[in-house]
Design a protein around this motif. Structure first.
Motif, PDB file in Angstrom:
ATOM      1  N   MET A   1       0.837  -1.180   0.000  1.00 51.97           N
ATOM      2  CA  MET A   1       0.000   0.000   0.000  1.00 51.97           C
ATOM      3  C   MET A   1       0.880   1.241   0.000  1.00 51.97           C
ATOM      4  SD  MET A   1      -3.026  -0.986   2.602  1.00 51.97           S
ATOM      5  CE  MET A   1      -2.550  -2.474   3.445  1.00 51.97           C
ATOM      6  N   PRO A   2       0.958   1.950  -1.093  1.00 50.38           N
ATOM      7  CA  PRO A   2       1.848   3.101  -1.190  1.00 50.38           C
ATOM      8  C   PRO A   2       1.422   4.295  -0.337  1.00 50.38           C
ATOM      9  CG  PRO A   2       0.532   2.873  -3.177  1.00 50.38           C
ATOM     10  CD  PRO A   2       0.260   1.668  -2.337  1.00 50.38           C
ATOM     11  N   TRP A   3       0.231   4.277   0.212  1.00 45.69           N
ATOM     12  CA  TRP A   3      -0.242   5.391   1.031  1.00 45.69           C
ATOM     13  C   TRP A   3      -0.085   5.124   2.525  1.00 45.69           C
ATOM     14  CZ3 TRP A   3      -3.842   3.315   4.143  1.00 45.69           C
ATOM     15  CH2 TRP A   3      -4.515   2.202   3.686  1.00 45.69           C
ATOM     16  N   LEU A   4       0.442   3.983   2.901  1.00 42.99           N
ATOM     17  CA  LEU A   4       0.571   3.606   4.302  1.00 42.99           C
ATOM     18  C   LEU A   4       2.020   3.768   4.753  1.00 42.99           C
ATOM     19  CD1 LEU A   4      -0.761   2.336   6.812  1.00 42.99           C
ATOM     20  CD2 LEU A   4      -0.067   0.121   5.894  1.00 42.99           C
ATOM     21  N   TYR A   5       2.218   4.496   5.853  1.00 47.48           N
ATOM     22  CA  TYR A   5       3.549   4.737   6.396  1.00 47.48           C
ATOM     23  C   TYR A   5       3.580   4.324   7.863  1.00 47.48           C
ATOM     24  CZ  TYR A   5       3.926   7.668   2.257  1.00 47.48           C
ATOM     25  OH  TYR A   5       3.927   8.118   0.980  1.00 47.48           O
ATOM     26  N   ALA A   6       4.736   3.919   8.328  1.00 46.59           N
ATOM     27  CA  ALA A   6       4.917   3.582   9.738  1.00 46.59           C
ATOM     28  C   ALA A   6       6.237   4.182  10.205  1.00 46.59           C
ATOM     29  CB  ALA A   6       4.926   2.071   9.936  1.00 46.59           C
ATOM     30  N   ALA A   7       6.260   4.610  11.448  1.00 41.13           N
ATOM     31  CA  ALA A   7       7.480   5.161  12.034  1.00 41.13           C
ATOM     32  C   ALA A   7       7.539   4.755  13.498  1.00 41.13           C
ATOM     33  CB  ALA A   7       7.491   6.683  11.908  1.00 41.13           C
ATOM     34  N   GLY A   8       8.747   4.638  14.006  1.00 40.94           N
ATOM     35  CA  GLY A   8       8.928   4.336  15.418  1.00 40.94           C
ATOM     36  C   GLY A   8       9.119   2.859  15.687  1.00 40.94           C
ATOM     37  N   ASP A   9       8.772   2.455  16.916  1.00 43.83           N
ATOM     38  CA  ASP A   9       9.039   1.088  17.374  1.00 43.83           C
ATOM     39  C   ASP A   9       8.361   0.006  16.537  1.00 43.83           C
ATOM     40  OD1 ASP A   9      10.449   2.345  19.337  1.00 43.83           O
ATOM     41  OD2 ASP A   9       9.161   1.750  20.988  1.00 43.83           O
ATOM     42  N   VAL A  10       7.258   0.333  15.869  1.00 49.85           N
ATOM     43  CA  VAL A  10       6.531  -0.675  15.088  1.00 49.85           C
ATOM     44  C   VAL A  10       7.094  -0.848  13.684  1.00 49.85           C
ATOM     45  CG1 VAL A  10       4.390  -0.240  16.326  1.00 49.85           C
ATOM     46  CG2 VAL A  10       4.814   0.945  14.168  1.00 49.85           C
ATOM     47  N   ALA A  11       7.917   0.086  13.233  1.00 46.99           N
ATOM     48  CA  ALA A  11       8.387   0.082  11.847  1.00 46.99           C
ATOM     49  C   ALA A  11       9.616  -0.812  11.680  1.00 46.99           C
ATOM     50  CB  ALA A  11       8.716   1.500  11.403  1.00 46.99           C
ATOM     51  N   CYS A  12       9.576  -1.584  10.632  1.00 45.45           N
ATOM     52  CA  CYS A  12      10.678  -2.466  10.274  1.00 45.45           C
ATOM     53  C   CYS A  12      11.173  -2.007   8.907  1.00 45.45           C
ATOM     54  CB  CYS A  12      10.169  -3.910  10.226  1.00 45.45           C
ATOM     55  SG  CYS A  12      11.464  -5.126  10.059  1.00 45.45           S
ATOM     56  N   THR A  13      12.450  -1.650   8.816  1.00 44.49           N
ATOM     57  CA  THR A  13      12.988  -1.138   7.561  1.00 44.49           C
ATOM     58  C   THR A  13      14.071  -2.064   7.025  1.00 44.49           C
ATOM     59  OG1 THR A  13      14.613   0.220   8.719  1.00 44.49           O
ATOM     60  CG2 THR A  13      12.518   1.261   8.174  1.00 44.49           C
ATOM     61  N   LEU A  14      14.253  -2.029   5.730  1.00 45.71           N
ATOM     62  CA  LEU A  14      15.289  -2.837   5.093  1.00 45.71           C
ATOM     63  C   LEU A  14      16.629  -2.147   5.269  1.00 45.71           C
ATOM     64  CD1 LEU A  14      16.204  -5.199   3.302  1.00 45.71           C
ATOM     65  CD2 LEU A  14      15.758  -3.738   1.330  1.00 45.71           C
ATOM     66  N   ASP A  15      17.577  -2.840   5.845  1.00 46.13           N
ATOM     67  CA  ASP A  15      18.958  -2.361   5.909  1.00 46.13           C
ATOM     68  C   ASP A  15      19.659  -2.977   4.704  1.00 46.13           C
ATOM     69  OD1 ASP A  15      21.786  -2.260   6.370  1.00 46.13           O
ATOM     70  OD2 ASP A  15      21.378  -1.787   8.464  1.00 46.13           O
ATOM     71  N   SER A  16      19.827  -2.186   3.659  1.00 47.06           N
ATOM     72  CA  SER A  16      20.355  -2.728   2.405  1.00 47.06           C
ATOM     73  C   SER A  16      21.792  -3.212   2.548  1.00 47.06           C
ATOM     74  CB  SER A  16      20.244  -1.695   1.285  1.00 47.06           C
ATOM     75  OG  SER A  16      20.899  -0.503   1.654  1.00 47.06           O
ATOM     76  N   ASP A  17      22.571  -2.626   3.446  1.00 48.32           N
ATOM     77  CA  ASP A  17      23.950  -3.083   3.642  1.00 48.32           C
ATOM     78  C   ASP A  17      23.984  -4.437   4.345  1.00 48.32           C
ATOM     79  OD1 ASP A  17      25.123  -0.887   2.415  1.00 48.32           O
ATOM     80  OD2 ASP A  17      25.174   0.266   4.268  1.00 48.32           O
ATOM     81  N   ALA A  18      23.133  -4.595   5.354  1.00 43.93           N
ATOM     82  CA  ALA A  18      23.106  -5.849   6.111  1.00 43.93           C
ATOM     83  C   ALA A  18      22.331  -6.932   5.369  1.00 43.93           C
ATOM     84  CB  ALA A  18      22.499  -5.626   7.491  1.00 43.93           C
ATOM     85  N   GLY A  19      21.402  -6.519   4.507  1.00 43.68           N
ATOM     86  CA  GLY A  19      20.627  -7.474   3.727  1.00 43.68           C
ATOM     87  C   GLY A  19      19.436  -8.065   4.462  1.00 43.68           C
ATOM     88  N   PHE A  20      18.969  -7.403   5.496  1.00 40.99           N
ATOM     89  CA  PHE A  20      17.790  -7.887   6.206  1.00 40.99           C
ATOM     90  C   PHE A  20      16.993  -6.718   6.775  1.00 40.99           C
ATOM     91  CE2 PHE A  20      21.412  -8.172   9.150  1.00 40.99           C
ATOM     92  CZ  PHE A  20      20.983  -7.349  10.178  1.00 40.99           C
ATOM     93  N   HIS A  21      15.762  -7.022   7.187  1.00 40.92           N
ATOM     94  CA  HIS A  21      14.910  -6.003   7.793  1.00 40.92           C
ATOM     95  C   HIS A  21      15.282  -5.843   9.263  1.00 40.92           C
ATOM     96  CE1 HIS A  21      12.567  -6.691   4.151  1.00 40.92           C
ATOM     97  NE2 HIS A  21      12.088  -5.485   4.367  1.00 40.92           N
ATOM     98  N   LEU A  22      15.176  -4.612   9.740  1.00 34.97           N
ATOM     99  CA  LEU A  22      15.607  -4.291  11.091  1.00 34.97           C
ATOM    100  C   LEU A  22      14.591  -3.381  11.757  1.00 34.97           C
ATOM    101  CD1 LEU A  22      17.937  -4.316  13.204  1.00 34.97           C
ATOM    102  CD2 LEU A  22      18.863  -2.331  12.004  1.00 34.97           C
ATOM    103  N   ARG A  23      14.236  -3.700  12.987  1.00 33.36           N
ATOM    104  CA  ARG A  23      13.351  -2.846  13.779  1.00 33.36           C
ATOM    105  C   ARG A  23      14.170  -2.330  14.946  1.00 33.36           C
ATOM    106  NH1 ARG A  23       8.669  -4.040  17.675  1.00 33.36           N
ATOM    107  NH2 ARG A  23       9.964  -5.849  18.071  1.00 33.36           N
ATOM    108  N   GLN A  24      14.286  -1.014  15.038  1.00 34.15           N
ATOM    109  CA  GLN A  24      15.067  -0.388  16.097  1.00 34.15           C
ATOM    110  C   GLN A  24      14.119   0.303  17.075  1.00 34.15           C
ATOM    111  OE1 GLN A  24      18.568   1.845  14.703  1.00 34.15           O
ATOM    112  NE2 GLN A  24      17.891   1.266  12.662  1.00 34.15           N
ATOM    113  N   GLU A  25      14.161  -0.078  18.304  1.00 35.86           N
ATOM    114  CA  GLU A  25      13.281   0.504  19.312  1.00 35.86           C
ATOM    115  C   GLU A  25      14.052   1.532  20.129  1.00 35.86           C
ATOM    116  OE1 GLU A  25      11.140  -2.499  21.498  1.00 35.86           O
ATOM    117  OE2 GLU A  25      10.982  -3.751  19.712  1.00 35.86           O
TER     118      GLU A  25
END
Length: 137
Positions: A1-25
């Protein structure tokens, strides 16, 4: 869904250098993700990129972790671990990949710059407390 955004503790982002998704709290990540979402809504096309960083105070010691240290990383110790006054720097493929400061808070921002740059530095220089991390950035 291109209109849905998440930020903060619930958001999981792709770390392109590490090659995996990461959630930072962490508060810093939540603040920076909110800023990144606002920039994307306003048309920014740069991908979100955050160097992991967290801190804690444990038993009277200030501990900060920058990057994602792994058990298989080579390590260099600056200072005296027995006196709980040291910075432990992780090297992956010869490049600075992460680090932990113990009562060495002044090293954190230079350590973060080294992690971001993925700079290859002689381990003897990294371990030499007579050479400041600022000089190595």
């Amino acid at each position: 869904m291109p209109w849905l955004y998440a930020a903060g503790d619930v958001a999981c982002t792709l770390d392109s250098d590490a090659g995996f998704h990461l959630r930072q709290e962490t508060w810093r990540n939540a603040e920076n993700q909110a800023r990144a979402v606002a920039e994307i809504i306003m048309g920014c096309t740069q991908p979100y990129r955050e160097t992991p960083w967290m801190w804690t105070d444990q038993l009277g010691h200030a501990i900060q972790v920058t990057g994602l240290p792994e058990a298989t990383d080579a390590t260099v110790v600056r200072g005296d671990l027995n006196a709980a006054n040291a910075t432990v720097i992780s090297l992956r493929d010869g490049c600075v990949s992460a680090g932990v400061t113990i009562n060495q808070s002044r090293d954190r921002r230079y350590l973060e710059a080294l992690v971001k740059s993925r700079k290859r530095i002689d381990p003897q220089q990294l371990g030499n407390t007579l050479v400041s991390l600022k000089e190595l950035v």
